[in-house]
Design a protein around this motif. Structure first.
Motif, PDB file in Angstrom:
ATOM      1  N   ARG A  73       1.062   4.229  -2.937  1.00 42.70           N
ATOM      2  CA  ARG A  73       0.875   5.648  -2.604  1.00 42.70           C
ATOM      3  C   ARG A  73       1.979   6.508  -3.205  1.00 42.70           C
ATOM      4  O   ARG A  73       1.736   7.634  -3.647  1.00 42.70           O
ATOM      5  CB  ARG A  73       0.850   5.801  -1.084  1.00 42.70           C
ATOM      6  CG  ARG A  73       0.618   7.219  -0.587  1.00 42.70           C
ATOM      7  CD  ARG A  73       0.885   7.273   0.887  1.00 42.70           C
ATOM      8  NE  ARG A  73       2.267   6.870   1.175  1.00 42.70           N
ATOM      9  CZ  ARG A  73       2.662   6.368   2.344  1.00 42.70           C
ATOM     10  NH1 ARG A  73       1.790   6.179   3.322  1.00 42.70           N
ATOM     11  NH2 ARG A  73       3.930   6.047   2.520  1.00 42.70           N
ATOM     12  N   ASP A 106      -5.169  -2.171  -8.358  1.00 44.64           N
ATOM     13  CA  ASP A 106      -3.999  -1.985  -7.491  1.00 44.64           C
ATOM     14  C   ASP A 106      -2.887  -2.979  -7.842  1.00 44.64           C
ATOM     15  O   ASP A 106      -1.702  -2.617  -7.869  1.00 44.64           O
ATOM     16  CB  ASP A 106      -4.401  -2.145  -6.024  1.00 44.64           C
ATOM     17  CG  ASP A 106      -5.334  -1.035  -5.555  1.00 44.64           C
ATOM     18  OD1 ASP A 106      -5.307   0.046  -6.181  1.00 44.64           O
ATOM     19  OD2 ASP A 106      -6.086  -1.254  -4.599  1.00 44.64           O
ATOM     20  N   ARG A 146       0.829  -1.202   0.000  1.00 45.73           N
ATOM     21  CA  ARG A 146       0.000   0.000   0.000  1.00 45.73           C
ATOM     22  C   ARG A 146       0.866   1.256   0.000  1.00 45.73           C
ATOM     23  O   ARG A 146       0.538   2.241  -0.672  1.00 45.73           O
ATOM     24  CB  ARG A 146      -0.917  -0.023   1.232  1.00 45.73           C
ATOM     25  CG  ARG A 146      -1.912   1.113   1.277  1.00 45.73           C
ATOM     26  CD  ARG A 146      -2.860   1.077   0.111  1.00 45.73           C
ATOM     27  NE  ARG A 146      -3.573  -0.188   0.044  1.00 45.73           N
ATOM     28  CZ  ARG A 146      -4.392  -0.507  -0.948  1.00 45.73           C
ATOM     29  NH1 ARG A 146      -4.538   0.307  -1.969  1.00 45.73           N
ATOM     30  NH2 ARG A 146      -5.019  -1.659  -0.957  1.00 45.73           N
ATOM     31  N   SER A 176       2.369  -7.452   2.433  1.00 46.41           N
ATOM     32  CA  SER A 176       1.001  -6.943   2.393  1.00 46.41           C
ATOM     33  C   SER A 176       0.642  -6.391   3.758  1.00 46.41           C
ATOM     34  O   SER A 176       1.377  -6.561   4.739  1.00 46.41           O
ATOM     35  CB  SER A 176       0.020  -8.051   1.989  1.00 46.41           C
ATOM     36  OG  SER A 176       0.035  -9.092   2.966  1.00 46.41           O
ATOM     37  N   ASP A 177      -0.505  -5.739   3.828  1.00 48.93           N
ATOM     38  CA  ASP A 177      -0.947  -5.178   5.110  1.00 48.93           C
ATOM     39  C   ASP A 177      -1.358  -6.295   6.056  1.00 48.93           C
ATOM     40  O   ASP A 177      -1.952  -7.301   5.658  1.00 48.93           O
ATOM     41  CB  ASP A 177      -2.116  -4.230   4.885  1.00 48.93           C
ATOM     42  CG  ASP A 177      -1.693  -2.982   4.140  1.00 48.93           C
ATOM     43  OD1 ASP A 177      -1.010  -2.128   4.717  1.00 48.93           O
ATOM     44  OD2 ASP A 177      -2.038  -2.893   2.935  1.00 48.93           O
ATOM     45  N   PHE A 228      -7.261  -4.445  -1.586  1.00 46.07           N
ATOM     46  CA  PHE A 228      -6.255  -4.584  -2.645  1.00 46.07           C
ATOM     47  C   PHE A 228      -6.952  -5.148  -3.862  1.00 46.07           C
ATOM     48  O   PHE A 228      -7.147  -6.358  -3.990  1.00 46.07           O
ATOM     49  CB  PHE A 228      -5.133  -5.487  -2.152  1.00 46.07           C
ATOM     50  CG  PHE A 228      -3.947  -5.523  -3.074  1.00 46.07           C
ATOM     51  CD1 PHE A 228      -3.136  -4.416  -3.224  1.00 46.07           C
ATOM     52  CD2 PHE A 228      -3.645  -6.661  -3.793  1.00 46.07           C
ATOM     53  CE1 PHE A 228      -2.043  -4.456  -4.061  1.00 46.07           C
ATOM     54  CE2 PHE A 228      -2.552  -6.708  -4.638  1.00 46.07           C
ATOM     55  CZ  PHE A 228      -1.751  -5.593  -4.775  1.00 46.07           C
TER      56      PHE A 228
END
Length: 447
Positions: free
Chosen positions: A256, A297, A252, A283-284, A293
């Motif tokens: 950004r 993306d 992410r 990943s988060d 996601f």
């Protein structure tokens, strides 16, 4: 008595040969106004014996003097003309005038010479140029001039004899070492552009993330280019736990700041690198954030990564209906379907192939590789040969990765801690994946 003048030299000449020599009759052009003052042409100095051509036969034309080369002409952009491969006939330069016959569309140039008129122009070298260019001096090649040297053995009694003799007795490598060296050479196949590998399975707990990390580490440790693994699992993926974290950044954060990534050092701030040079884009950890996601993306992430990496491995989730899965399947060059050695694991892997075929991905299924993971020798009642035979009829290749205690730990993975049989199986799997690399050298945006 009147005195007669003495006869000249021309008076005793043959009457049939009355023409004077050529060097006496060649005169410079005269001005018409001075014609009255000149009663006979004046001879010019001789150009020399070699320029007279006195012995040339009338039927043979006198060759024109060669044109002086223009040394100021610019060198062509192609430089030295490329030579035809060794053994191929040479057709000569293309004619400058109109073509004497139809365009040559005959057989391969290395076959029999075409009948009929001469080809209008040279056939392009790409039609018969081999994949690996041959030496322009076959008689001066390394194998012809130097004595072949056997590779030094690395293990076993062969190595002991080699060292005990002061490296004078070299019995060569064993068959196992030769096979290993061939696998390494196969993994190092040249690759143009970015090659994307997706690792997926409908069933969790079969070692899908472990295969992604170990396969990526094997490719990165052998090849000289950059390899990265992306965690696309929406349910709190654990791929980042297979290497020591060097940054808290996730995919992410990369999305950004994607507009500010211009070089490899920029994208390196968002990845963690393991001891075997494999980089991981985490990943988060929050499943709610990870579920966002989406397919766009993932496409944007690949647009950034394929500019700097040659191999991109994607650790997919168990849900094939996830929003990012459509982009993963659309961008993947090959698939790796992971199965366990159990009955339910084999059925889940087969169901994964069924779903892919039902949704228009038959080509990916035919080029996919099935991996039966964590196979325990001489245990269980599952006939592994029948499992291998089933997936061999549906996939391009099937490989088994044996059970390894280091992989069972679930922590950071180091290839040095794996058993030799596990490392050899991973090397074999990497060679099978490299066998799917495109044969043509596509220009890629990698830097």
């Amino acid at each position: 008595m009147t005195e007669q003048p003495a006869p000249s030299a021309d008076h005793h000449r043959d009457p049939e040969n009355t023409d004077p020599p050529t060097w006496l009759t060649q005169a410079e052009p005269r001005d018409p106004e001075d014609g009255a003052r000149h009663s006979a042409p004046e001879p010019t100095p001789s150009a020399g014996f070699r320029a007279e051509h006195r012995f040339a036969t009338p039927s043979a034309p006198v060759p024109a003097p060669a044109a002086e080369p223009d040394w100021n002409t610019a060198t062509p952009a192609t430089g030295i003309p490329a030579a035809a491969p060794y053994g191929a006939p040479y057709y000569g330069p293309p004619p400058t005038g109109p073509a004497p016959g139809p365009q040559y569309t005959g057989p391969h140039p290395t076959g029999p010479h075409p009948t009929g008129p001469h080809p209008a122009q040279n056939p392009p070298l790409s039609q018969y140029q081999p994949a690996v260019p041959q030496s322009p001096y076959p008689d001066l090649s390394t194998h012809a001039l130097l004595r072949p040297v056997k590779p030094a053995p690395m293990h076993g009694w062969r190595r002991a004899v080699y060292l005990a003799s002061g490296k004078l007795i070299n019995v060569g490598e064993s068959a196992k070492e030769t096979h290993h060296r061939n696998l390494v050479a196969h993994v190092n196949r040249p690759l143009g552009g970015c090659y994307k590998i997706a690792v997926l399975s409908l069933k969790g707990g079969v070692g899908k993330t472990t295969i992604t990390a170990t396969l990526g580490a094997t490719l990165a440790s052998i090849r000289g280019d950059r390899v990265i693994a992306v965690d696309a699992n929406p349910d709190r993926g654990t791929l980042s736990q297979k290497v020591a974290l060097q940054t808290p950044a996730t995919v992410r954060d990369l999305l950004r700041d994607a507009d500010h990534v211009a070089r490899y050092s920029d994208v390196r701030r968002y990845t963690s690198q393991g001891p075997n040079r494999l980089e991981v884009l985490a990943s988060d950890s929050d499943p709610a954030v990870s579920d966002a996601f989406s397919s766009p993306d993932y496409t944007r992430t690949l647009d950034v990564l394929e500019r700097f990496y040659s191999l991109v491995l994607t650790d997919c989730g168990t849900g094939l209906m996830h929003s990012a899965m459509s982009a993963v399947l659309a961008q993947a060059d090959t698939l790796i379907v992971v199965s366990s050695g159990s009955v339910d694991g084999a059925r889940s892997a087969s169901a994964t192939l069924d779903w892919l075929e039902a949704h228009g991905h038959e080509a990916l299924v035919r080029s996919s590789v099935c991996v039966v993971n964590a196979v325990r020798p001489r245990s269980g009642k599952v006939d592994m040969q029948k499992v291998v035979d089933h997936f061999s009829r549906r996939c391009r290749a099937v490989r088994q990765v044996p059970f390894d205690p280091h992989l069972e730990e679930g922590a950071e993975i180091s290839l040095d801690r794996l058993k030799p049989s596990t490392r050899e199986a991973l090397l074999d799997l990497a060679a099978v994946v490299a066998d799917g690399f495109p044969a043509d050298f596509r220009p890629g945006p990698s830097r």
